[in-house]
Design an enzyme around this catalytic site. Structure first.
Site, mmCIF file in Angstrom:
data_model
loop_
_atom_site.group_PDB
_atom_site.id
_atom_site.type_symbol
_atom_site.label_atom_id
_atom_site.label_comp_id
_atom_site.label_asym_id
_atom_site.label_seq_id
_atom_site.Cartn_x
_atom_site.Cartn_y
_atom_site.Cartn_z
ATOM 1 N N HIS A 88 0.813 -1.217 0.000
ATOM 2 C CA HIS A 88 0.000 0.000 0.000
ATOM 3 C C HIS A 88 0.844 1.263 0.000
ATOM 4 O O HIS A 88 0.423 2.302 -0.498
ATOM 5 C CB HIS A 88 -1.022 -0.047 1.140
ATOM 6 N N GLU A 122 -11.411 -10.623 -4.355
ATOM 7 C CA GLU A 122 -9.959 -10.521 -4.151
ATOM 8 C C GLU A 122 -9.389 -11.679 -3.354
ATOM 9 O O GLU A 122 -8.218 -11.692 -3.004
ATOM 10 C CB GLU A 122 -9.598 -9.175 -3.519
ATOM 11 N N ASP A 140 -4.815 -8.176 -4.215
ATOM 12 C CA ASP A 140 -4.965 -9.241 -3.221
ATOM 13 C C ASP A 140 -5.212 -10.591 -3.875
ATOM 14 O O ASP A 140 -4.769 -11.619 -3.364
ATOM 15 C CB ASP A 140 -6.110 -8.916 -2.260
ATOM 16 N N CYS A 184 -10.246 -3.153 -10.157
ATOM 17 C CA CYS A 184 -9.756 -1.942 -9.498
ATOM 18 C C CYS A 184 -8.377 -2.143 -8.881
ATOM 19 O O CYS A 184 -7.852 -1.256 -8.224
ATOM 20 C CB CYS A 184 -10.744 -1.458 -8.441
HETATM 21 C C1 PEP Z 1 -6.832 -4.984 -4.502
HETATM 22 O O1 PEP Z 1 -6.606 -5.814 -3.625
HETATM 23 O O2 PEP Z 1 -6.591 -5.182 -5.722
HETATM 24 C C2 PEP Z 1 -7.421 -3.681 -4.158
HETATM 25 C C3 PEP Z 1 -7.829 -2.853 -5.076
HETATM 26 O O3 PEP Z 1 -7.489 -3.345 -2.852
HETATM 27 P P1 PEP Z 1 -6.206 -2.953 -1.954
HETATM 28 O O4 PEP Z 1 -5.045 -2.737 -2.886
HETATM 29 O O5 PEP Z 1 -6.576 -1.725 -1.201
HETATM 30 O O6 PEP Z 1 -6.033 -4.131 -1.071
HETATM 31 MG MG MG Z 2 -7.490 -5.551 -1.659
#
Ligand code: PEP
Ligand code: MG
Length: 594
Positions: A200, A447, A471, A518
């Protein structure tokens, strides 16, 4: 001396600037910029802390029992001498005045400079004095922590930076929350020793749209305060103290990138339609309401992922209440001027802890396997009061524009049931309180492989699904996305990952449900044709990536791409096969920059 450091490229482009080192041993001290007006009071905090520590050391010396070894008193003399030494306090003031660092940051920056000088000393006795210096700095930091912050300093101000040179932040590790804080600052690039491409911290760095390299292992040890650095964000290379020729080469590349960006920005108002007339929805991922502006400027047709968790971080245990959340969601919804905003319920945990813990601290000190732990919807369901507050806040924002609700990390049918029950209860509470809200669409993040494998269950209960590839890759391949040691195995091209994505898109479309991606794959142009071939028509990404993806879409013919999907998916090495199969679909001459 010029040398190179290698890491993982996470945010593209070239950055050139002077190193600002956030000392690894002090990541837990606050780092923020102060304004001109705050310089004097910050220097005063340092002076007060020095006087407090001098008194402490003096008292220790005075009250020393008679039987104490004489070395102890001598040691305290050394500490007092170091405390009053200009190379510590004088130079710390320099960081405060010239760089506008807060006092703790300035102190840890100067400690880093001096610690290196001690490390290089020939004399062993002198070398060992580094530990004394660290202890003195500990005392100063702790004296500052005990004293109240002067009014107005607790909230990092947008920096009124007086220096001329651009700055590059170098750290062993930065928590995602701290990275978000740096969003309002002047850094022109970031380098961290640890982290993976979709950690992140890397995601937030990418959302800043400035070059960044993570997982550079030794960077913060090898680079010194104020070194000149070039970050090559495409190759994942950091050039330290480059020669004039290398510097000129990179400046040239920087100019080319600027030109390319200016050219791409002209696509902003162009609709994303493929050569064969397929409309594609390009949405933005945002972390805070203020990001909506960048989303609109980039030509996003809505927000596909609002990561609400950033509002929950760094709050010293006190979570945002319903009204505070409602105001934030409403601000995002109103800023998007009638375009849809997909608000994801809080996804804390794993490498997004509530406090400002970094990956290293999480990994080594706090939890064995935080990505598998009480994260996202699991945490929300374990905090029902908080969860209902968030659901009510999101629902209330729906009275001000088009809101969609997205739930992260669901895997079990029982979690789906509990989530929908909590939502029904939140609606009922709002209705009883005569609070306006509309019937929002509810979606699930896909995910976790389990969710992709039982997709029909999800499609029975949800209006839409969004594939969180970050994920999904992590959990399918059992690779911690934040761990640079296994980053080479984190592979979006793995056939198992591609199968899960393709299957999800196909099943959702067959039932007429909207499906979007996403995760970071959506904004990576390497995957644009493949995802189009799989039938994807909705992509959500950082605003800065929209123009590049749009350019690929404008050049694509989805019928042709779909015809080649089988060959690409069936191969042992889809990355190579896709390049071969889809390469021919790119027809630059046909792209009109309208
Ligand atoms: C993902 O897991 O692809 C996602 C968009 O959520 P995050 O990156 O916040 O875990
Ligand atoms: Mg995620």
């Amino acid at each position: 001396m010029s040398f190179q450091v290698f890491g993982l490229p996470v945010s593209r482009g070239v950055a050139i600037g002077r190193a600002v080192l956030v000392a690894s041993s002090r990541v837990d001290v606050a780092h923020y910029f102060i304004s001109d007006a705050q310089v004097a009071s910050e220097i005063d905090r340092l002076r007060v802390a020095r006087d407090v520590v001098a008194t402490e050391l003096g008292t220790l010396q005075r009250d020393m029992p008679a039987e104490a070894p004489p070395e102890l008193s001598a040691l305290l003399d050394v500490h007092l001498m170091l405390l009053h030494d200009e190379t510590l306090t004088g130079a710390t003031k320099h960081w405060i005045r010239e760089r506008h660092y807060n006092a703790e940051w300035a102190l840890s920056a100067q400690l880093e400079v001096l610690a290196r000088q001690f490390d290089e000393m020939e004399d062993e006795y002198l070398r060992e004095r580094k530990a004394d210096l660290e202890q003195v700095v500990e005392r100063l930091l702790s004296a500052m922590a005990r004293g109240a912050l002067p009014a107005g300093l607790a909230v990092p101000a947008v920096r009124d930076f007086g220096g001329e040179d651009p700055l590059v932040l170098v750290a062993n590790d930065i928590s995602p929350a701290d990275m978000l804080q740096f969003k309002r600052s002047v850094f022109t690039g970031f380098i961290t020793d640890v982290g993976g491409k979709t950690s992140h911290t890397a995601i937030v760095a990418r959302s800043l749209d400035i070059p960044a390299v993570v997982g550079a292992r030794e960077a913060s040890r090898l680079i010194r305060q104020d070194d000149w650095l070039v970050i090559d964000g495409d190759a994942g290379i950091v050039v330290v103290n480059p020669s004039p020729i290398v510097l000129e080469e990179y400046r040239f590349r920087q100019r080319q990138i600027e030109l390319e960006r200016a050219r791409l920005s002209r696509l902003r108002h162009t609709r994303a339609v493929t050569l064969d007339g397929e409309c594609v929805e390009l949405l933005a991922n945002i972390e805070q309401p203020a990001d909506a502006l960048a989303a609109l400027e980039a030509g996003a047709v809505g927000v596909g992922l609002f990561r609400s968790e950033f509002m929950f971080m760094n709050r010293a245990g006190e979570l945002p209440g319903e009204d505070e959340q409602f105001e934030a969601y409403r601000a995002a919804v109103e800023a998007m001027k009638g375009l849809p905003v997909t608000i994801q319920t809080v996804d804390v945990g794993a490498d997004k802890p509530l406090d400002r813990m970094s990956i290293n601290e999480l990994r080594h000190e706090h939890a064995l396997n935080p990505a598998m732990g009480l994260r996202a919807i699991r945490w929300s369901l374990s905090e029902p009061t908080m969860f209902r507050q968030q659901l009510r806040a999101i629902l209330r924002a729906s009275a001000y524009g088009k809101v969609r609700l997205l739930v992260p990390m669901l895997a079990h049918p029982s979690e789906i049931k509990q989530t929908l029950e909590a939502l029904a209860r939140a609606k009922q509470q709002l209705a009883e309180a005569h609070r306006p809200f509309t019937d929002v669409e509810v979606g699930a993040m896909i995910e976790v492989p389990a969710a992709a494998l039982i997709l029909p269950v999800f499609l029975r209960h949800f209006d839409f699904v969004s594939i969180g590839t970050n994920d999904l890759i992590q959990y399918t391949l059992a690779i911690d996305r934040a761990d640079e040691a296994v980053a080479y195995l984190y592979d979006p091209w793995h056939p198992a990952v591609l199968q899960l994505i393709a299957g999800t898109i196909e099943q959702a479309r067959a039932l007429g449900r909207s499906v979007s991606v996403c995760g970071e794959m959506a904004g990576d142009t390497e995957f644009t044709e493949l995802l189009l071939a799989m039938g994807l028509r909705s992509f959500s990404m950082h605003p800065s990536q929209i123009a590049m993806v749009k350019q690929r879409i404008l050049r694509a013919d989805t019928r042709r791409l779909a015809g080649r999907l089988g060959a690409a998916m069936g191969s042992d090495d889809p990355a190579v096969t896709c390049a071969e199969a889809f390469g021919g679909a790119v027809q630059p001459a046909l792209v009109a920059l309208r």
